[in-house]
Design a protein around this motif. Sequence first.
Motif, PDB file in Angstrom:
ATOM      1  N   ASP A 105       0.835  -1.208   0.000  1.00 58.23           N
ATOM      2  CA  ASP A 105       0.000   0.000   0.000  1.00 58.23           C
ATOM      3  C   ASP A 105       0.863   1.249   0.000  1.00 58.23           C
ATOM      4  OD1 ASP A 105      -2.329  -1.466  -0.006  1.00 58.23           O
ATOM      5  OD2 ASP A 105      -2.729  -1.206   2.145  1.00 58.23           O
ATOM      6  N   GLY A 106       1.905   1.237   0.831  1.00 54.29           N
ATOM      7  CA  GLY A 106       2.818   2.381   0.874  1.00 54.29           C
ATOM      8  C   GLY A 106       3.522   2.588  -0.449  1.00 54.29           C
ATOM      9  N   PHE A 107       3.967   1.501  -1.068  1.00 56.65           N
ATOM     10  CA  PHE A 107       4.647   1.604  -2.352  1.00 56.65           C
ATOM     11  C   PHE A 107       3.695   2.111  -3.428  1.00 56.65           C
ATOM     12  CE2 PHE A 107       5.923  -0.181  -6.463  1.00 56.65           C
ATOM     13  CZ  PHE A 107       7.132   0.469  -6.614  1.00 56.65           C
ATOM     14  N   MET A 108       2.461   1.621  -3.421  1.00 51.04           N
ATOM     15  CA  MET A 108       1.495   2.028  -4.446  1.00 51.04           C
ATOM     16  C   MET A 108       1.220   3.537  -4.374  1.00 51.04           C
ATOM     17  SD  MET A 108       1.040  -0.623  -6.204  1.00 51.04           S
ATOM     18  CE  MET A 108      -0.365  -0.317  -7.236  1.00 51.04           C
ATOM     19  N   LYS A 109       1.388   4.133  -3.200  1.00 50.42           N
ATOM     20  CA  LYS A 109       1.152   5.571  -3.026  1.00 50.42           C
ATOM     21  C   LYS A 109       2.429   6.394  -3.204  1.00 50.42           C
ATOM     22  CE  LYS A 109      -2.576   4.604   0.172  1.00 50.42           C
ATOM     23  NZ  LYS A 109      -2.975   4.509   1.573  1.00 50.42           N
ATOM     24  N   SER A 110       3.548   5.723  -3.404  1.00 51.11           N
ATOM     25  CA  SER A 110       4.836   6.407  -3.483  1.00 51.11           C
ATOM     26  C   SER A 110       5.022   7.119  -4.827  1.00 51.11           C
ATOM     27  CB  SER A 110       5.982   5.414  -3.278  1.00 51.11           C
ATOM     28  OG  SER A 110       6.100   4.569  -4.418  1.00 51.11           O
ATOM     29  N   LYS A 111       5.968   8.038  -4.848  1.00 54.09           N
ATOM     30  CA  LYS A 111       6.313   8.759  -6.077  1.00 54.09           C
ATOM     31  C   LYS A 111       6.834   7.797  -7.144  1.00 54.09           C
ATOM     32  CE  LYS A 111       7.397  13.176  -3.942  1.00 54.09           C
ATOM     33  NZ  LYS A 111       8.429  14.183  -3.662  1.00 54.09           N
TER      34      LYS A 111
END
Length: 163
Positions: A96-102
Amino acid sequence: MHAEENLDFLIQSKEFIMLTCTSTVPLSTLQIGIQSLSAQYLVSGAPSELNLTGKTRNKFLSNMNKIEELEREQLKFMVSAIQNEVKVIVRNNLLDGFMKSKAMKKIIKDRENEMRVKQALATSGLILSMDNTTSRKDSTIRDSINSSIDEMIDIEAEYLSYT
């Protein structure tokens, strides 16, 4: 990004599972170990209670009621089942964090631009048709991300065990 109790449990459960593979460790020691894990992470209101599905928690607690009857392999599988669910939770939190990352936003933007160019070329007749290489690339990227996340979980758990 993920709860500390998940990583602590992964460290302790890995150690417990290694003990179950050592025949010199008495079964009574393993029973005490699993009771300790249960009290710390699995029973309702535990100090570091894990956020597990009801099905997983209930199955584990049901087996705890007959702990004296279980063999070391059964104890190992009980903890492994919880460990696998916790890894999924941590993986999903990291994903989830990666999917929201730049970085992911850039990958998505690049993929959208690539698709626009291919569609324009297909429409103008410069290429015959859209191929399915994009779906294969997406699958490869997804597999790579999951593999990287597994490595990150293991590395972070290993690091925390030394601090």
